[in-house]
Scaffold this motif. Structure first.
Motif, PDB file in Angstrom:
ATOM      1  N   GLY A   8       3.784  -0.211   5.967  1.00 30.14           N
ATOM      2  CA  GLY A   8       3.757   0.762   5.035  1.00 30.14           C
ATOM      3  C   GLY A   8       2.333   0.665   3.975  1.00 30.14           C
ATOM      4  O   GLY A   8       1.911   1.694   3.501  1.00 30.14           O
ATOM      5  N   GLY A   9       1.653  -0.420   4.197  1.00 28.59           N
ATOM      6  CA  GLY A   9       0.237  -0.646   3.554  1.00 28.59           C
ATOM      7  C   GLY A   9       0.318  -0.757   2.165  1.00 28.59           C
ATOM      8  O   GLY A   9       1.544  -0.937   1.302  1.00 28.59           O
ATOM      9  N   GLU A  10      -0.927  -0.436   1.629  1.00 25.62           N
ATOM     10  CA  GLU A  10      -0.739  -0.587   0.263  1.00 25.62           C
ATOM     11  C   GLU A  10      -0.013   0.408  -0.860  1.00 25.62           C
ATOM     12  O   GLU A  10       0.597   0.035  -1.624  1.00 25.62           O
ATOM     13  N   THR A  11       0.131   1.735  -0.005  1.00 24.14           N
ATOM     14  CA  THR A  11       0.752   2.969  -0.806  1.00 24.14           C
ATOM     15  C   THR A  11       2.358   2.297  -0.820  1.00 24.14           C
ATOM     16  O   THR A  11       3.027   2.801  -1.568  1.00 24.14           O
ATOM     17  N   GLY A  12       2.848   1.902   0.534  1.00 19.76           N
ATOM     18  CA  GLY A  12       4.249   1.409   0.713  1.00 19.76           C
ATOM     19  C   GLY A  12       4.554   0.322  -0.343  1.00 19.76           C
ATOM     20  O   GLY A  12       5.559   0.391  -0.939  1.00 19.76           O
ATOM     21  N   ALA A  13       3.660  -0.514  -0.650  1.00 24.75           N
ATOM     22  CA  ALA A  13       3.878  -1.478  -1.769  1.00 24.75           C
ATOM     23  C   ALA A  13       3.986  -0.878  -2.962  1.00 24.75           C
ATOM     24  O   ALA A  13       4.738  -1.174  -3.764  1.00 24.75           O
ATOM     25  N   LEU A  14       3.104   0.185  -3.242  1.00 25.70           N
ATOM     26  CA  LEU A  14       3.205   0.824  -4.471  1.00 25.70           C
ATOM     27  C   LEU A  14       4.435   1.741  -4.618  1.00 25.70           C
ATOM     28  O   LEU A  14       5.033   1.735  -5.654  1.00 25.70           O
TER      29      LEU A  14
END
Length: 619
Positions: A8-14
């Motif tokens: 999910g990358g950075e946006t997934g973490a957000l």
């Protein structure tokens, strides 16, 4: 609660850490399965994807989309699309609504949008695919968007199209270039169709059958000998040939060509060929001739004509400028134009240039400039922008006209008008003193006050005439001056701009004064509820008619007097004659009515553009 998504990358973490409970979507644990599945599918994708969920179109997107939306990330996450894309909601909103309401899939290539993703507006392009996102009941719950920014591709296409356009123009221009090849020893002359057409030779004709003499015969008689000598010189010396000449067309018109070429020699050093090209330069010659004519006009003009660059440095200076300012061209060119400014006008030149930079038009205005001997001169200055061949503003052209004598005449005129005003007022004062002495004690106070009021009305009318240098007076100004002593609320005044001739202003003022005085004593203005309406119109036609109406209402009942007074005679006899029209007073029961009808002259007052002038000014 965690959102278990791989890749999910950075946006997934957000997304996992975002406070979804505060949004219309609610906590992640309560999201419908269709939304969770779509998000898990979207997050690891490298395509630019965004889900707009629910009727508010709340945004959930992946890393690829985050890179596209610039400074709007990460603030856009979890917010309605209307808040994210305020600047393009009028365009984006209907697209999303069509998908959400109608289940339509929208696809477009290179769709243009105007975004503000970095704090400033920019035109961008995208390939877009908007599809409905349905739940297990087949109900539409949101819109899933797959986009691909194509701005670079679109701009590249535009740049290519412009390059192709420029190439097309170049090729079209090259159509004015003709080539030739003269085999000197065999006297065979070859040319392309364009060269043949320049000299009115049939381009389909076998050019080898056309001798060089036939081409020379098309050259203007005044240039023929010079061109033949130049060709011989090039053959003898081997120097490059470059000549301009005129050539005659079958209809008798003359055009210009520029021919450039060179000589090719054989092994023995004998001239073998003369090859080259010709281009039609008629348009260039016409521009040069026009510039020469303009330069001659500028050089011989009595007005001072100069030009400056955008740094206010003088770039040209004609003889008129030398005569007006006292500096030679050699002394002035290259200097800042500010050296001509008086100390109290030091900011004028920079202000002019700044307005010229903005492309503003500067109307002719009057100012002062300093001569070489230190004296000031009154000038009328006209400033225009100077453009280069590309249309870019590169400087300013200024034409200054010496108006010293005109200013002297104006000052003399003002002095004479002032003196006339002073003497008229003295005369009126003398008349007033004589009248008081003549009336004596036997005259009633009312008679003396009426006479004084009439003299005062005449004095005010003279002031109006003096203000316009005795070129007449504006009708509305005359009315306002006469009615100044009365309450404004008691009058209704309406009508177009009309200029009364000087000869009629005094009589018109006295007539209005009499009407107002009588209204105050006996008519509408004698009652607190009374009012006076003054209206006028200007009819159309070859000779427009002025129709003015004074109407009183709200006063006492009116009956026609047994004997007419001074006011009635003044209006019906004197005013009618002054205006070459008709004027009358009518004693209606509801109030006094005065009607004035006068023809208008066809002349216009030069000081008041567009205003007509009442007839009688030439009487």
């Amino acid at each position: 609660m965690e959102f278990p998504v791989e890749g999910g990358g950075e946006t997934g973490a957000l997304i996992q850490s975002h406070d979804w409970a505060s949004t219309s979507l609610g906590p992640i644990c309560r999201w419908p399965d269709c939304l969770r599945f779509a998000v898990r599918l979207m997050l690891p994708a490298r395509s630019q994807m965004v889900i707009f969920w629910g009727p508010e179109f709340v945004a959930i997107y992946n890393d690829a989309y985050a890179e596209v939306i610039g400074n709007k990330h990460p603030g856009a996450l979890g917010r309605p699309a209307r808040e994210i894309w305020t600047e393009l909601w009028g365009d984006l909103g209907p697209l999303l609504q069509r998908v959400y309401d109608e289940g339509e899939t929208i696809f477009a290539e290179d769709r243009s949008f105007r975004l503000e993703r970095y704090g400033y507006p920019e035109d961008v392009s995208f390939d877009i695919s908007y599809s409905p996102l349905r739940d297990e009941t087949n109900a539409i719950r949101g819109v899933i968007c797959i986009v691909n920014e194509t701005t670079d591709r679109v701009e590249a296409r535009r740049a290519l199209a412009k390059a192709q356009e420029r190439l097309s123009y170049a090729l079209s221009a090259s159509g004015m270039i003709g080539t030739f090849d003269w085999h000197i020893q065999s006297d065979e002359f070859f040319s392309d169709a364009q060269f043949a057409a320049m000299f009115s030779v049939d381009p389909h004709r076998d050019t080898t059958s056309v001798s060089v003499m036939e081409y020379l015969a098309r050259i203007h008689p005044d240039d023929r000998e010079r061109i033949a000598a130049a060709v011989d010189h090039a053959i003898e010396t081997g120097e490059k040939y470059a000549q301009e000449c005129r050539y005659l067309q079958p209809d008798g018109t003359v055009r210009w060509i520029e021919v450039r070429g060179g000589i090719v020699y054989d092994a023995s050093g004998k001239a073998e060929r003369f090859a080259g090209a010709a281009v039609d330069i008629t348009d260039r010659k016409e521009r040069e001739e026009a510039l020469h004519r303009l330069a001659a006009i500028v050089a011989s003009s009595e007005d001072a004509i100069m030009s400056t660059d955008l740094d206010v440095r003088i770039t040209s200076w004609n003889r008129g400028a030398e005569r007006l300012y006292g500096y030679s061209a050699e002394e002035a060119i290259g200097r800042p134009a500010t050296f001509l400014l008086p100390e109290d006008r030091a900011d004028e030149e920079p202000m002019i240039i700044e307005r010229i930079r903005r492309g503003e038009r500067i109307e002719t205005y009057e100012t002062k400039r300093r001569r070489r001997d230190g004296t000031l001169v009154d000038v009328s200055l006209t400033v225009s922008p100077v453009h280069d061949f590309s249309g870019r503003i590169v400087g300013a052209s200024k034409i200054a006209r010496d108006i010293t004598e005109r200013k002297k005449a104006e000052r003399l005129e003002r002095y004479l008008i002032g003196e006339l005003k002073h003497r008229v007022k003295n005369t009126l004062a003398t008349v007033r003193a004589i009248a008081r002495q003549t009336f004596g004690k036997e005259s009633s106070r009312e008679v003396r006050e009426a006479f004084d009021a009439r003299l005062l009305s005449l004095s005010r009318a003279h002031d109006l005439l003096t203000a316009r240098n005795w070129n007449g007076a504006e009708l509305s100004a005359v009315i306002a001056e006469v009615l100044a002593p009365y309450e404004k609320e008691r009058f209704e005044i309406a009508g177009p701009a009309v200029l009364l001739p000087a000869k009629s202003v005094l009589t018109f003022s006295l007539a209005l004064h009499e009407l107002a005085t009588n209204a105050a004593k006996y008519g509408a203005l004698s009652h607190s509820s009374g009012k006076v309406s003054i209206t006028w119109t200007l009819g159309a036609g070859a000779v427009p008619q002025l129709d003015l109406r004074w109407e009183e209402r709200g006063g006492p009942l009116v009956s026609e007097p047994v004997q007419k007074g001074f006011g009635s005679k003044l209006i019906e006899e004197i005013l009618s004659a002054e205006l070459d029209g008709e004027a009358g007073i009518f004693f209606e029961p509801s109030g006094v009515v005065c009607k004035v009808r006068a023809p208008m002259s066809v002349d216009e007052d030069p000081a008041v553009p567009g205003r007509s002038q009442a007839a009688g000014s030439g009487r």
